[in-house]
Design a protein around this motif. Sequence first.
Motif, PDB file in Angstrom:
ATOM      1  N   GLY A   1      36.792 -20.916   1.788  1.00  0.00           N
ATOM      2  CA  GLY A   1      35.479 -21.158   1.184  1.00  0.00           C
ATOM      3  C   GLY A   1      35.196 -22.641   1.015  1.00  0.00           C
ATOM      4  O   GLY A   1      34.188 -23.154   1.515  1.00  0.00           O
TER       5      GLY A   1
ATOM      6  N   ARG B   1      28.363 -14.683  -4.409  1.00  0.00           N
ATOM      7  CA  ARG B   1      28.916 -13.340  -4.612  1.00  0.00           C
ATOM      8  C   ARG B   1      30.136 -13.166  -3.712  1.00  0.00           C
ATOM      9  O   ARG B   1      30.013 -13.065  -2.503  1.00  0.00           O
ATOM     10  CB  ARG B   1      27.873 -12.276  -4.284  1.00  0.00           C
TER      11      ARG B   1
ATOM     12  N   HIS C   1      32.334  -9.913   7.051  1.00  0.00           N
ATOM     13  CA  HIS C   1      31.707  -9.887   5.731  1.00  0.00           C
ATOM     14  C   HIS C   1      32.361 -10.906   4.802  1.00  0.00           C
ATOM     15  O   HIS C   1      31.676 -11.661   4.102  1.00  0.00           O
ATOM     16  CB  HIS C   1      31.831  -8.480   5.130  1.00  0.00           C
ATOM     17  N   ALA C   2      33.698 -10.928   4.829  1.00  0.00           N
ATOM     18  CA  ALA C   2      34.411 -11.860   3.957  1.00  0.00           C
ATOM     19  C   ALA C   2      33.995 -13.292   4.265  1.00  0.00           C
ATOM     20  O   ALA C   2      33.714 -14.076   3.352  1.00  0.00           O
ATOM     21  CB  ALA C   2      35.918 -11.689   4.142  1.00  0.00           C
ATOM     22  N   ALA C   3      33.926 -13.632   5.547  1.00  0.00           N
ATOM     23  CA  ALA C   3      33.585 -15.003   5.917  1.00  0.00           C
ATOM     24  C   ALA C   3      32.189 -15.373   5.427  1.00  0.00           C
ATOM     25  O   ALA C   3      31.982 -16.443   4.859  1.00  0.00           O
ATOM     26  CB  ALA C   3      33.676 -15.176   7.431  1.00  0.00           C
ATOM     27  N   TYR C   4      31.234 -14.459   5.604  1.00  0.00           N
ATOM     28  CA  TYR C   4      29.872 -14.755   5.134  1.00  0.00           C
ATOM     29  C   TYR C   4      29.859 -14.901   3.617  1.00  0.00           C
ATOM     30  O   TYR C   4      29.200 -15.792   3.074  1.00  0.00           O
ATOM     31  CB  TYR C   4      28.897 -13.654   5.561  1.00  0.00           C
ATOM     32  N   SER C   5      30.594 -14.022   2.924  1.00  0.00           N
ATOM     33  CA  SER C   5      30.624 -14.100   1.462  1.00  0.00           C
ATOM     34  C   SER C   5      31.290 -15.376   0.978  1.00  0.00           C
ATOM     35  O   SER C   5      31.102 -15.783  -0.160  1.00  0.00           O
ATOM     36  CB  SER C   5      31.403 -12.918   0.881  1.00  0.00           C
ATOM     37  N   LEU C   6      32.118 -15.968   1.844  1.00  0.00           N
ATOM     38  CA  LEU C   6      32.776 -17.215   1.452  1.00  0.00           C
ATOM     39  C   LEU C   6      31.929 -18.415   1.856  1.00  0.00           C
ATOM     40  O   LEU C   6      32.377 -19.551   1.771  1.00  0.00           O
ATOM     41  CB  LEU C   6      34.158 -17.297   2.088  1.00  0.00           C
ATOM     42  N   GLY C   7      30.715 -18.143   2.328  1.00  0.00           N
ATOM     43  CA  GLY C   7      29.783 -19.232   2.586  1.00  0.00           C
ATOM     44  C   GLY C   7      29.775 -19.746   4.008  1.00  0.00           C
ATOM     45  O   GLY C   7      29.220 -20.812   4.265  1.00  0.00           O
ATOM     46  N   ALA C   8      30.370 -18.995   4.953  1.00  0.00           N
ATOM     47  CA  ALA C   8      30.380 -19.481   6.334  1.00  0.00           C
ATOM     48  C   ALA C   8      28.997 -19.336   6.958  1.00  0.00           C
ATOM     49  O   ALA C   8      28.288 -18.371   6.695  1.00  0.00           O
ATOM     50  CB  ALA C   8      31.405 -18.701   7.153  1.00  0.00           C
TER      51      ALA C   8
ATOM     52  N   PRO D   1      24.250 -12.139   2.381  1.00  0.00           N
ATOM     53  CA  PRO D   1      25.490 -12.577   1.746  1.00  0.00           C
ATOM     54  C   PRO D   1      25.412 -14.047   1.343  1.00  0.00           C
ATOM     55  O   PRO D   1      24.694 -14.825   1.957  1.00  0.00           O
ATOM     56  CB  PRO D   1      26.547 -12.362   2.834  1.00  0.00           C
ATOM     57  N   ASP D   2      26.145 -14.390   0.305  1.00  0.00           N
ATOM     58  CA  ASP D   2      26.121 -15.773  -0.169  1.00  0.00           C
ATOM     59  C   ASP D   2      27.405 -16.054  -0.927  1.00  0.00           C
ATOM     60  O   ASP D   2      28.039 -15.144  -1.464  1.00  0.00           O
ATOM     61  CB  ASP D   2      24.909 -15.973  -1.088  1.00  0.00           C
ATOM     62  N   ALA D   3      27.747 -17.332  -0.965  1.00  0.00           N
ATOM     63  CA  ALA D   3      28.985 -17.726  -1.629  1.00  0.00           C
ATOM     64  C   ALA D   3      28.944 -17.472  -3.129  1.00  0.00           C
ATOM     65  O   ALA D   3      29.974 -17.499  -3.791  1.00  0.00           O
ATOM     66  CB  ALA D   3      29.279 -19.195  -1.358  1.00  0.00           C
TER      67      ALA D   3
ATOM     68  N   CYS E   1      38.954 -15.518  -2.932  1.00  0.00           N
ATOM     69  CA  CYS E   1      37.650 -15.267  -3.525  1.00  0.00           C
ATOM     70  C   CYS E   1      37.388 -16.261  -4.662  1.00  0.00           C
ATOM     71  O   CYS E   1      36.310 -16.845  -4.760  1.00  0.00           O
ATOM     72  CB  CYS E   1      37.625 -13.830  -4.025  1.00  0.00           C
TER      73      CYS E   1
ATOM     74  N   ALA F   1      26.448  -7.241  -2.378  1.00  0.00           N
ATOM     75  CA  ALA F   1      27.052  -8.341  -1.626  1.00  0.00           C
ATOM     76  C   ALA F   1      26.075  -8.914  -0.612  1.00  0.00           C
ATOM     77  O   ALA F   1      26.238 -10.053  -0.166  1.00  0.00           O
ATOM     78  CB  ALA F   1      28.307  -7.860  -0.909  1.00  0.00           C
TER      79      ALA F   1
ATOM     80  N   PHE G   1      25.321  -7.291   2.334  1.00  0.00           N
ATOM     81  CA  PHE G   1      25.627  -6.849   3.699  1.00  0.00           C
ATOM     82  C   PHE G   1      24.652  -5.790   4.176  1.00  0.00           C
ATOM     83  O   PHE G   1      24.531  -5.541   5.370  1.00  0.00           O
ATOM     84  CB  PHE G   1      27.052  -6.274   3.783  1.00  0.00           C
TER      85      PHE G   1
ATOM     86  N   MET H   1      33.683 -11.233  -2.379  1.00  0.00           N
ATOM     87  CA  MET H   1      34.084  -9.837  -2.188  1.00  0.00           C
ATOM     88  C   MET H   1      35.585  -9.775  -1.936  1.00  0.00           C
ATOM     89  O   MET H   1      36.129 -10.581  -1.187  1.00  0.00           O
ATOM     90  CB  MET H   1      33.323  -9.283  -0.985  1.00  0.00           C
TER      91      MET H   1
ATOM     92  N   ASN I   1      36.367 -20.023  -4.102  1.00  0.00           N
ATOM     93  CA  ASN I   1      34.974 -20.307  -3.778  1.00  0.00           C
ATOM     94  C   ASN I   1      34.119 -20.397  -5.035  1.00  0.00           C
ATOM     95  O   ASN I   1      32.942 -20.726  -4.954  1.00  0.00           O
ATOM     96  CB  ASN I   1      34.470 -19.190  -2.867  1.00  0.00           C
TER      97      ASN I   1
END
Lengths: 424, 268
Positions: free
Chosen positions: B101, B79, A324-331, B75-77, B149, B55, B57, B81, B152
Amino acid sequence: MTGLFVLLIYVGMFVGAYFVVTKVVQSATAKDYTSLKTVTFGDESAVRPNRIAGVVSIFTLFLIWGMFTGSSLLPGFLHAPAPFVGTAEFTYTAEANGERDDATVTVIVHPREEKTDAPEVELGDGFAKNDSAAIAQWRTGLIRVDSNDEITKSDGAEVVAINGQPISRGETVKIDSGTVTLSDKGTPNYAPSRGWQMEPLYLPPPEAVWTRTGKVLSEGFRSFTLFEHLGYSLFRVVAGFLLGALVGIPLGYAMGLSNWFRGWFDPIVEFMRPVPPLALIPLVIIWFGIGETGKIILLFLAALWIMAIAARSGVSGVNISKVHAAYSLGASKSQLMRYVIIPNSLPEIFTGARVAMGVCWGTVVAAELVAAEQGAGMMIMVASRFQNTDIVILGIILIGVIGFGIDMLMRYAERLLVPWKGKA
Amino acid sequence: MSGLSIQDLSMRFELPNGGSVQALENVSLELKAGELMSVLGPSGCGKTTLLNIVAGFLAQTSGKLVLNGHEISGPDAERGMVFQKGALFEWMSVRENVGFGPSMKGTPEKEKRETVDHLLDVVGLQDFKEKAVYELSGGMQQRVALARCLANDPDVILMDEPLGALDALTREKMQSLVLKLWKETGKTIILITHSVEEALLLGERLIVMAPRPGRIHKEYRLPFAELGVGADLREVKKHPDFGVKRDEILSMIWDMEEEIMGRTEDAA
Ligand SMILES: Nc1ncnc2c1ncn2[C@@H]1O[C@H](COP(=O)(O)OP(=O)(O)OP(=O)(O)O)[C@@H](O)[C@H]1O
Ligand SMILES: [Mg+2]
């Protein structure tokens, strides 16, 4: 009996060394943090292998090996009782037509490798004449005492006593250097005392294995040098393992990432996993013969499932927060794969690789035992057929050492390449 | 329109045994850009579910989520987490974690370096840049997570009990840090917590959620976050209104918990 004695010596060394080392030697050593722990029984982390125990343990093995093989590395008083060698004498009493007469039997018990003839003896008087024989150490011999007598067995003569002790057919009499048994047909069978040592044919002394090592090193074995034999085995393992990893790891990843792959391959992997690779040897030989191809395919199959399962559990073991973290960081998906899934699965893959290398090493030796032109397993198999026990033991030691070496190497690589293992 | 708008959000989990759980029902919320909102509620009232939907997910069963004028899907950069724990990448150094990021976006090396160096200074980890994350303490790891976080530059930061695993003293320092970062960066922040005091301190707005089905029970606007920026949080807690609000919310949640217990007893 001898086995019990060996066990006694072993336990004796274990307990004796324990008291000597812990009470006398180690009371002087420095104290560290662990030695200050009061709760050690049950705290596995407080249990560290005692180095001295390790050394004494190995020494004990060699000591017992030397004692029971009459090794020249040990002083004579440490040897277990040796088998009889030299000249033995006993008398037999023959009875015929109500008359009795004594005669002496002289037996030379000689080492197996020295051809020795029966000694010349005077015939003596009476109807029973003196006899002689030569017997190799560890062997027994029927002695046809009546053959030179004036009245033979077929004429009705019968042996009735040995060294004055009465004996009848099927019975045994002890003499100084062994035993004499009267066979069912009435012929004395002399068995020189075997002592408590192992016959070199079954277990050669350590120095014999050592000299043989030198010989095999310089002369080779069966037209290949020792290093070629070991090299072939290692090459097969490495080739089979690499192929297995090359196919298995991507397969495992696919199974960890896609429903379809998981569904398709799960039954196959779950079925193949419990099949011991050794069980595949006959089929592989039928299909591919005994050449390199067959062996490498066998090892490929041995490594494949282990690596696939390791990679699969490496993927499923990833903490979902990391994904989840990786996707949220734009991966992107491929970035997630490269920077999260693969590194996260590396510890599992290394564990799998260690298991796979171990299994492959065992499997290659077994496969070479069955059929091969060269290799560690073939070496000990052929040696055993020719009763070269020293080469068999040499081979087993080398196989053990190499197996251990492989594992150490894998551990080293693991420490170097995945230092974060177990730190999540 | 700038800000986050949650409209009539409902979430229903279908269970494998045929039953279902209504985790959220008709949750509506408007969050302006730069607002700091804390979320409280008894265990199982749908806080994590709400955050996971924001988020991206999880996909909601009905309702709409709009951020800065566009609907949220996945999910997107934009937002970011911050998880309670276990979301750092052990195979990367502190620097690489924080730079993750920007690396994904392909930010030039020099610019990335500056961002990372700056953020690590801000969270006070300048001396640990090259360390492996598993060599850091729990509080340090959460600071890395915060910095990662922020590196990014997301519009919204979502935090699910980010300080839950820390000891009291570290927690207090981290609370000050969150306030400082909020003021300096002007991010919209949603923060879930189990601690009423933390919710009061770290929320311009505070919502209390109620369970079964998960919904917004009560909403507050509070002055404490503003007061706490750059100030001693222990002083803020001495504010006369602080104790009143704390007791009010505590008994509110306590009642909910009792009701849940009662209900489960009835069911049994
Ligand atoms: N994947 C899921 N499948 C089924 N039910 C779920 C799932 N995730 C959450 N739930 C249910 O939804 C409800 C809300 O869960 P959620 O995790 O959002 O609560 P929470 O408020 O975050 O609780 P806590 O304070 O303990 O973290 C719970 O009843 C939970 O059992
Ligand atoms: Mg939760």
